[in-house]
Design a protein around this motif. Structure first.
Motif, PDB file in Angstrom:
ATOM      1  N   ARG A 174     -44.845 -10.758 -28.225  1.00 33.23           N
ATOM      2  CA  ARG A 174     -45.624 -10.466 -26.561  1.00 33.23           C
ATOM      3  C   ARG A 174     -44.784  -9.410 -26.195  1.00 33.23           C
ATOM      4  NH1 ARG A 174     -47.642 -14.931 -29.421  1.00 33.23           N
ATOM      5  NH2 ARG A 174     -49.839 -15.459 -28.502  1.00 33.23           N
TER       6      ARG A 174
ATOM      7  N   ILE B 279     -53.614 -10.580 -29.803  1.00 30.09           N
ATOM      8  CA  ILE B 279     -52.563 -11.596 -30.656  1.00 30.09           C
ATOM      9  C   ILE B 279     -52.796 -12.256 -31.322  1.00 30.09           C
ATOM     10  CG2 ILE B 279     -50.679 -12.843 -29.813  1.00 30.09           C
ATOM     11  CD1 ILE B 279     -50.486 -10.880 -27.856  1.00 30.09           C
TER      12      ILE B 279
ATOM     13  N   SER C 105     -46.603  -8.413 -18.330  1.00 28.44           N
ATOM     14  CA  SER C 105     -46.962  -8.457 -18.303  1.00 28.44           C
ATOM     15  C   SER C 105     -47.051  -7.931 -20.044  1.00 28.44           C
ATOM     16  CB  SER C 105     -48.660  -8.542 -18.363  1.00 28.44           C
ATOM     17  OG  SER C 105     -49.599  -7.458 -19.208  1.00 28.44           O
ATOM     18  N   CYS C 106     -47.877  -8.642 -21.493  1.00 27.96           N
ATOM     19  CA  CYS C 106     -47.185  -7.355 -22.442  1.00 27.96           C
ATOM     20  C   CYS C 106     -48.596  -6.428 -22.199  1.00 27.96           C
ATOM     21  CB  CYS C 106     -47.105  -8.350 -23.649  1.00 27.96           C
ATOM     22  SG  CYS C 106     -48.648  -9.037 -24.191  1.00 27.96           S
TER      23      CYS C 106
ATOM     24  N   GLY D  38     -51.340  -6.899 -22.883  1.00 25.95           N
ATOM     25  CA  GLY D  38     -52.548  -7.474 -23.950  1.00 25.95           C
ATOM     26  C   GLY D  38     -53.424  -7.782 -22.849  1.00 25.95           C
ATOM     27  N   CYS D  39     -53.363  -8.677 -21.658  1.00 22.27           N
ATOM     28  CA  CYS D  39     -54.022  -9.134 -20.697  1.00 22.27           C
ATOM     29  C   CYS D  39     -54.821  -8.050 -19.581  1.00 22.27           C
ATOM     30  CB  CYS D  39     -53.406 -10.230 -19.712  1.00 22.27           C
ATOM     31  SG  CYS D  39     -52.825 -11.922 -20.551  1.00 22.27           S
TER      32      CYS D  39
ATOM     33  N   GLY E 121     -54.167 -14.841 -17.336  1.00 25.45           N
ATOM     34  CA  GLY E 121     -53.960 -15.027 -18.832  1.00 25.45           C
ATOM     35  C   GLY E 121     -52.566 -16.434 -18.420  1.00 25.45           C
ATOM     36  N   ILE E 122     -52.048 -17.101 -19.600  1.00 17.87           N
ATOM     37  CA  ILE E 122     -51.024 -18.032 -19.594  1.00 17.87           C
ATOM     38  C   ILE E 122     -49.950 -17.459 -18.627  1.00 17.87           C
ATOM     39  CG2 ILE E 122     -49.352 -17.924 -21.419  1.00 17.87           C
ATOM     40  CD1 ILE E 122     -51.349 -21.080 -19.656  1.00 17.87           C
ATOM     41  N   CYS E 123     -48.911 -15.965 -18.972  1.00 18.47           N
ATOM     42  CA  CYS E 123     -47.666 -15.480 -18.766  1.00 18.47           C
ATOM     43  C   CYS E 123     -48.001 -15.452 -17.098  1.00 18.47           C
ATOM     44  CB  CYS E 123     -48.159 -14.088 -18.711  1.00 18.47           C
ATOM     45  SG  CYS E 123     -47.142 -14.098 -20.460  1.00 18.47           S
TER      46      CYS E 123
ATOM     47  N   VAL F  50     -44.734 -17.706 -22.391  1.00 19.60           N
ATOM     48  CA  VAL F  50     -44.035 -17.975 -23.946  1.00 19.60           C
ATOM     49  C   VAL F  50     -41.867 -17.033 -22.915  1.00 19.60           C
ATOM     50  CG1 VAL F  50     -45.417 -17.438 -25.763  1.00 19.60           C
ATOM     51  CG2 VAL F  50     -44.693 -15.464 -24.051  1.00 19.60           C
ATOM     52  N   PHE F  51     -42.283 -16.587 -21.463  1.00 19.86           N
ATOM     53  CA  PHE F  51     -41.804 -16.052 -21.134  1.00 19.86           C
ATOM     54  C   PHE F  51     -40.721 -16.809 -20.171  1.00 19.86           C
ATOM     55  CE2 PHE F  51     -44.359 -12.177 -22.094  1.00 19.86           C
ATOM     56  CZ  PHE F  51     -43.489 -11.846 -23.471  1.00 19.86           C
TER      57      PHE F  51
ATOM     58  N   GLY G 225     -54.931 -18.381 -21.464  1.00 22.91           N
ATOM     59  CA  GLY G 225     -55.626 -17.408 -22.563  1.00 22.91           C
ATOM     60  C   GLY G 225     -54.838 -16.945 -22.209  1.00 22.91           C
ATOM     61  N   CYS G 226     -53.668 -16.623 -24.368  1.00 23.70           N
ATOM     62  CA  CYS G 226     -52.943 -16.173 -24.403  1.00 23.70           C
ATOM     63  C   CYS G 226     -53.706 -14.645 -25.513  1.00 23.70           C
ATOM     64  CB  CYS G 226     -51.061 -16.259 -25.177  1.00 23.70           C
ATOM     65  SG  CYS G 226     -50.172 -15.060 -25.271  1.00 23.70           S
ATOM     66  N   ALA G 227     -54.064 -13.569 -25.326  1.00 27.80           N
ATOM     67  CA  ALA G 227     -54.704 -13.276 -24.267  1.00 27.80           C
ATOM     68  C   ALA G 227     -55.618 -13.952 -24.010  1.00 27.80           C
ATOM     69  CB  ALA G 227     -54.453 -11.767 -24.283  1.00 27.80           C
TER      70      ALA G 227
HETATM   71  S1  SF4 Z   1     -50.615 -14.129 -21.434  1.00 34.05           S
HETATM   72 FE1  SF4 Z   1     -50.235 -13.761 -23.413  1.00 34.05          FE
HETATM   73  S2  SF4 Z   1     -51.049 -11.576 -23.956  1.00 34.05           S
HETATM   74 FE2  SF4 Z   1     -51.312 -12.276 -21.644  1.00 34.05          FE
HETATM   75  S3  SF4 Z   1     -48.775 -11.305 -20.739  1.00 34.05           S
HETATM   76 FE3  SF4 Z   1     -48.683 -12.981 -21.683  1.00 34.05          FE
HETATM   77  S4  SF4 Z   1     -47.638 -12.974 -23.214  1.00 34.05           S
HETATM   78 FE4  SF4 Z   1     -49.167 -11.143 -23.125  1.00 34.05          FE
END
Ligand code: SF4
Lengths: 362, 147
Positions: free
Chosen positions: A63, A148, B17-18, B20-21, B83-85, B91-92, B114-116
């Motif tokens: 990520r 992902i 965000s990474c 992805g989203c 997104g879950i972030c 996760v962060f 959701g991730c993403a």
């Molecule tokens: S929810 Fe997942 S895909 Fe979306 S920004 Fe966060 S780590 Fe990236």
């Protein structure tokens, strides 16, 4: 006398999918200097190694960035495997590289679309993203996720991708190749596209060397540098591999390199699928601790060379994980390329380095 | 249905965000998923926007940027955390520079996990947001009549 003014660009700006801030010092329409300010996406990801054990950290490494997420997982697991002394089955290595090439196609298509959007060619933008959906479908079918993938583990792959699915990938790629060649023809030969790209944002070969640029940004300035030619993973088994370069040194050159890399990747995938061995895909490493010591790997991401470093300290947590991304290498080149250009060309030049801020800042 | 819910305009900002989203948010505006068929348009100007899509967690550097964008939007406005972030930090959430989900900076109306986050989830969330936008607009109208 012309007056100087400073235009703030970003962090929230329509052409930027990601936040970066630039102070553009302009005199009339000419940009004299671009001063970047970063840190909007910094999370402190590397330090999370102290809170997640080395197997869990794959998910974090993945990520780092959503576009080259597979590549980051690939770099991290390869470096960790090297440290643990794990030999990964050949099939797993082939599958990793196939997924990596698919990621490259999806990343380049995304980028070509964004570039088309930046110079106002809406139809081309939509076509690129339409083709990209095919790749995401392949990911969803073979791995479960669209973006992902979460399929890599330290020691191999979480599950195999069977031969029927691999054949399906070949068929789909044949399908998009036809469409893609048409798009590529427009991208590279249309006069309206050329008039926006040719001669814009020039970085000479010498400058590119001096600023240690990597990836398509460097290849567009004639530097033949591609980590895949070192033959890591399954790339060693390719009949023939030669990096694609271009000598025009401008935005057009970078566009051409990426456009042609898509075709190259399709060929690589098909060659790898034809040769893939059947010796299993390994599985999650059972090692309780990571031994003391360090290791590193270099891989070629869609945006260029990326460096991964891990250091173990005899516990299940890594002492250090370090990552150097292609964009951080290329920011120096970007600031250089922006000097003296027209304000209207700024968004496009920023795009042609294909900046990935989230991996750069982590 | 009020005029704004027939054609709400979106603004998207990437917190930390990474990506992805982000690309999924962009993807949902592309021909395949096409939220534009609901009359939705993506805008870069907060003053034009009714719905704020935010991806990624809030960190110490961007917290003020996010607040600033939110403040510039006119009432009624709705915030969707994509997104879950953006929902919780994801996760962060243990990382030292991350404060948490988008609701640590601004009030969030709809959470899309959701991730993403998948484009289907985004479309669902945006449609929910449109309903909330309607309710908020109706409330504003009612309080106007009272005066
Ligand atoms: S929810 Fe997942 S895909 Fe979306 S920004 Fe966060 S780590 Fe990236």
């Amino acid at each position: 006398m012309a007056t100087r003014s400073i235009i703030p660009f970003g962090p929230q700006h329509p052409v930027l999918p990601e936040p970066i801030h630039l102070d553009l010092v302009v005199e009339d329409e000419k940009v004299l200097e671009a001063i970047p300010q970063i840190g909007f996406v910094h999370r402190g990801l590397e330090k999370l190694t102290q809170k997640r054990d080395y197997n869990q950290f794959v998910y974090i490494a993945e990520r780092t960035c959503g576009i080259c997420s597979h590549g980051h997982a690939y770099g991290y697991v390869s470096a960790t495997e090297k440290l643990l002394g794990i030999e990964v089955p050949r099939r797993a290595q082939y599958l990793r590289d196939i997924l990596e090439e698919l990621s490259r196609i999806h990343s380049h298509l995304l980028w070509l679309g964004l570039l088309a959007d930046a110079f106002g060619f809406e139809a081309l933008f939509n076509h690129c993203w339409r083709l990209r959906e095919t790749i995401l479908d392949i990911f969803q079918r073979t791995c479960g996720g669209r973006i992902i993938l979460s399929v890599l583990v330290v020691g191999g792959l979480a599950h195999d991708i069977d031969d029927a699915d691999l054949k399906g990938i070949c068929d789909k790629l044949d399908g998009i190749k036809r469409d893609y060649l048409e798009i590529m023809d427009t991208m590279l030969n249309d006069t309206s596209v050329k008039s926006r790209l040719c001669g814009v944002g020039v970085i000479s070969f010498e400058d590119a060397m001096e600023l240690s640029m990597v990836g398509p940004f460097a290849k567009g300035s004639g530097i033949e540098h591609d980590m895949r030619s070192t033959g890591y993973g399954a790339y060693a088994d390719l009949e023939h591999f030669e990096p694609i370069i271009s000598n025009e040194c401008d935005c057009y050159a970078r566009c051409k390199v990426r456009a042609q890399e898509v075709v190259q990747s399709i060929d690589i995938i098909k060659e790898l699928i034809a040769k893939i061995p059947h010796d299993g895909v390994g599985g999650k490493s059972k090692a309780k601790v990571v031994p003391e010591g360090q290791s590193h790997v270099l891989i070629e991401q869609p945006r260029g060379e990326a460096f991964y470093y891990v250091r173990g300290n005899g516990t299940k947590y890594l002492d250090r994980f370090r990552l150097r991304t292609p964009t951080s290498q290329n920011l120096g080149g970007l600031v250089k390329a922006l000097q003296g250009v027209d304000l209207a060309d700024v968004p496009m030049i920023i795009l042609t380095i294909d900046p990935c801020i989230s991996c750069t800042e982590r | 249905m009020s005029y704004s819910s027939k054609s709400p305009w979106l603004i998207h900002y990437d917190g930390s965000s990474c990506n992805g989203c982000d690309i999924e948010v962009l993807d949902s505006m592309m021909p395949l998923y096409d939220v534009e068929r609901f009359g939705i348009i993506n805008t870069g100007n907060p003053k034009h926007a009714d719905i704020f899509l935010i991806t990624g967690a809030i960190n110490h550097q961007n917290v003020n940027v996010v607040k600033h964008i939110y403040d510039q939007m006119l009432e009624p406005k709705v915030v969707v955390a994509c997104g879950i972030c953006a929902c919780t930090g994801g996760v962060f959430k243990d990382a030292y520079n991350v404060i948490g989900g988008a609701d640590k900076a601004i009030p969030v109306d709809v959470y899309a996990p959701g991730c993403a986050v998948r484009p289907e989830t985004i479309i669902d969330a945006v449609l929910k947001a449109v309903k909330i936008l309607d309710e908020k607009a109706a409330k504003m109208d009612a309080s106007e009549k009272h005066r």
